[in-house]
Design a protein around this motif. Structure first.
Motif, short mmCIF file in Angstrom:
data_model
loop_
_atom_site.label_atom_id
_atom_site.label_comp_id
_atom_site.label_asym_id
_atom_site.label_seq_id
_atom_site.Cartn_x
_atom_site.Cartn_y
_atom_site.Cartn_z
N GLU A 7 15.40 45.98 166.07
CA GLU A 7 16.10 46.00 164.79
C GLU A 7 17.56 45.59 164.95
O GLU A 7 18.10 44.86 164.13
N ARG A 8 18.20 46.07 166.03
CA ARG A 8 19.60 45.69 166.26
C ARG A 8 19.73 44.19 166.45
O ARG A 8 20.66 43.56 165.94
N ASN A 9 18.78 43.61 167.20
CA ASN A 9 18.84 42.17 167.43
C ASN A 9 18.62 41.39 166.13
O ASN A 9 19.31 40.40 165.86
N PHE A 10 17.64 41.82 165.32
CA PHE A 10 17.41 41.15 164.05
C PHE A 10 18.62 41.28 163.13
O PHE A 10 18.99 40.34 162.43
N ASN A 368 4.23 26.99 158.73
CA ASN A 368 4.47 28.05 157.75
C ASN A 368 5.93 28.49 157.72
O ASN A 368 6.41 28.98 156.69
N PHE A 369 6.65 28.35 158.83
CA PHE A 369 8.07 28.67 158.82
C PHE A 369 8.83 27.77 157.86
O PHE A 369 9.76 28.20 157.18
N PHE A 370 8.43 26.50 157.81
CA PHE A 370 9.13 25.52 156.98
C PHE A 370 8.56 25.45 155.56
O PHE A 370 9.28 25.13 154.62
N VAL A 371 7.28 25.77 155.42
CA VAL A 371 6.63 25.75 154.10
C VAL A 371 5.87 27.06 153.93
O VAL A 371 4.66 27.12 154.14
N LEU A 413 6.94 36.99 160.39
CA LEU A 413 8.25 36.61 160.90
C LEU A 413 9.08 35.86 159.85
O LEU A 413 10.30 35.79 159.95
N GLN A 414 8.42 35.27 158.87
CA GLN A 414 9.08 34.53 157.79
C GLN A 414 9.15 35.46 156.57
O GLN A 414 8.13 35.75 155.95
N PRO A 415 10.35 35.95 156.19
CA PRO A 415 10.45 37.03 155.18
C PRO A 415 10.41 36.57 153.73
O PRO A 415 10.73 37.36 152.84
N PHE A 416 10.04 35.30 153.48
CA PHE A 416 10.10 34.81 152.10
C PHE A 416 9.28 35.67 151.14
O PHE A 416 9.76 36.10 150.09
N THR A 436 7.31 44.25 161.69
CA THR A 436 6.43 43.10 161.40
C THR A 436 6.28 42.22 162.63
O THR A 436 5.26 41.54 162.79
N PHE A 437 7.29 42.23 163.52
CA PHE A 437 7.17 41.50 164.79
C PHE A 437 6.07 42.12 165.65
O PHE A 437 5.29 41.42 166.29
N ILE A 438 6.00 43.45 165.66
CA ILE A 438 4.93 44.13 166.39
C ILE A 438 3.57 43.78 165.77
O ILE A 438 2.59 43.53 166.48
N LEU A 439 3.52 43.76 164.44
CA LEU A 439 2.29 43.36 163.75
C LEU A 439 1.91 41.93 164.10
O LEU A 439 0.73 41.61 164.26
N PHE A 440 2.91 41.07 164.21
CA PHE A 440 2.68 39.67 164.61
C PHE A 440 2.01 39.62 165.98
O PHE A 440 1.04 38.86 166.19
N CYS A 441 2.48 40.41 166.92
CA CYS A 441 1.92 40.42 168.28
C CYS A 441 0.48 40.93 168.28
O CYS A 441 -0.40 40.36 168.94
N ILE A 442 0.23 42.01 167.53
CA ILE A 442 -1.13 42.57 167.46
C ILE A 442 -2.10 41.55 166.86
O ILE A 442 -3.18 41.29 167.39
N ALA A 443 -1.69 40.97 165.72
CA ALA A 443 -2.57 40.04 165.02
C ALA A 443 -2.82 38.78 165.83
O ALA A 443 -3.90 38.19 165.76
#
Length: 454
Positions: A7-10, A368-371, A413-416, A436-443
């Motif tokens: 969280e501090r890094n984000f 998906n990051f860009f669109v 990772l993309q908060p749109f 959500t980063f942890i969720l990204f890793c699990i998924a």
């Protein structure tokens, strides 16, 4: 994996969603300028500016039309979630939230299940449920990690593309749509995508493991007592005797109920009269919005209650209203410069029939990051994926689902699409992104396991 450190890094390095959209626009300009094939070097910048401007308002790509569809899904889903039946459902689910572990497990499970049916409804329901859990623990003066609740409320966007509102699997059911792209006689039934062994396996694993792991994280991270102002969940009825003749119309209970039933009858008639090749091909964004409008009218006390809920819901969609054109501007650059075709074809050159789904998964996650729009992304990347699968004789339904998994994965990772949730919960993007980063890793592990095993 330390969520506090993440969280501090984000917080230090991750920009706000709007700033991210601007930075991605600049990055796309630079990449397109470098790789765009144009012999007239001095005209590149002007050409890219035109692509960007045309992308903002491109009627042929349906950008504004699609944006309006997505905003309606959010607004109507939010209005539906503010109705009495959903409020009662949340109150009943709150009874299961006896401690911070149970609260996270119940929130995660319900949001994932709802995400398979409709991403807009799941997003708003998850946001409201997370907010109510925070208020519930505040009232009990018990600690809970409120940012973790916000991340669990966002889980519908991790599973949506493998569900009934997923853009890719629902579009490839339409033979007319594929024929318009030049793929005559081709259609992919829902039984080969949404109800395939691959997708059922992936959906089941996500439903089992994510709530378990989020519950474990909640047990290890007690958080603090939330400090929230009490939110309004439903509209309060007024005494109809004190209203004027015109106002009484909007406060009559039977009018909204009758309209809601009428809408749902029409929706049922449309479903029964559908004659496409797939039995569920009628489940498209316009149909989903029509059904949610009927349900919202039916579930709300009266028209006045419905309109007040719409007023409140529109505020949550304000960030999407201003950012959607920026992302379609990016899409205009990617399409006009040919950058997205270069990127996709570059990856496909390394693929075989067996590895194409894997490379499609990776490329979809990056695009998906860009669109950050499943429908917009499919409109550009979909034809390339279908053509590549046919040329390589690859498993086309599996490749389509690989694109769906890559798209929904990087939503973490993309908060749109988190903007409405952030508006309801009053959280900041950097607060939920560690989780959500942890969720990204699990998924990522789950999706790759599914693509490798099936």
């Amino acid at each position: 994996m330390n969520p506090e450190k993440i969280e501090r890094n984000f917080k230090n390095y991750f920009p706000s969603p709007f700033s991210l959209a601007l930075l991605l626009t600049l990055l796309t300009f630079v990449l397109a300028y470098i790789f765009m094939d144009n012999s007239a070097e001095e005209n590149k910048l002007l050409a890219l500016s035109n692509y960007w401007y045309q992308g903002l308002w491109d009627k042929s790509a349906g950008g504004l039309y699609f944006a309006f569809q997505m905003m309606l899904i959010l607004v109507l889903g939010h209005a539906l979630a503010l109705s009495q039946p959903f409020n009662k459902l949340i109150q009943k689910l709150l009874l299961l939230c006896t401690n911070r572990v149970n609260a996270v497990v119940v929130l995660s499970s319900s949001t994932i299940l709802l995400g398979y049916f409709n991403w807009g409804l799941a997003l708003i329901f998850g946001a409201l449920f997370a907010r109510k859990i925070g208020e519930y623990f505040q009232q009990k003066k018990q600690a809970i990690n409120y940012a973790l609740l916000g991340a669990c409320g966002y889980l519908g966007l991790l599973v949506w593309h493998g569900g009934f509102s997923g853009s890719a699997p629902t579009k490839v059911m339409e033979g007319d749509y594929l024929s318009a792209l030049g793929f005559n006689g081709l259609s992919i039934p829902v039984e080969s995508t949404l109800f395939s062994s691959l997708n059922l396996f992936v959906c089941l694993l996500l439903l089992i493991f994510i709530p378990m792991i989020m519950g474990f994280i909640s047990k290890r991270n007690s958080g603090s007592i939330p400090q929230l102002n009490k939110s309004r969940t439903t509209t309060e009825p007024k005494s109809i005797q004190k209203l004027g003749i015109a106002e009484k119309f909007e406060h009559r209970v039977w009018i909204s109920k009758a309209l809601g039933i009428l809408f749902l009858i029409v929706a049922l008639q449309q479903a029964l009269s559908y004659s496409g090749k797939s039995s569920l091909g009628f489940i498209q964004p316009n149909y989903i919005n029509f059904c949610m409008l009927g349900l919202a009218l039916l579930f709300h006390q009266n028209l006045n209650s419905f309109l007040k809920a719409i007023d409140e819901a529109i505020r949550g969609a304000s960030g999407i209203l201003i950012q959607f054109p920026l992302y379609f501007g990016i899409l205009g650059i990617l399409k006009g410069s040919g950058l997205i075709f270069m990127f996709t074809e570059f990856i496909i050159t390394f693929a075989s029939a067996e590895t194409l789904p894997f490379f499609t998964f990776i490329s979809a996650g990056i695009v998906n990051f860009f669109v950050p729009s499943g429908g917009g992304q499919w409109a550009i990347q979909g034809p390339i994926i279908i053509e590549s699968a046919q040329q390589l004789n690859a498993d086309l339904p599996k490749t389509v689902m690989a694109m769906a998994y890559g798209d929904e994965l990087t939503n973490m990772l993309q908060p749109f699409w988190a903007l409405p949730l952030l508006a309801v919960t009053k959280l900041k993007a950097y607060q939920i992104l560690p989780f959500t980063f942890i969720l990204f890793c699990i998924a990522t592990v789950v999706f790759l396991a599914g693509l490798l095993l099936f």
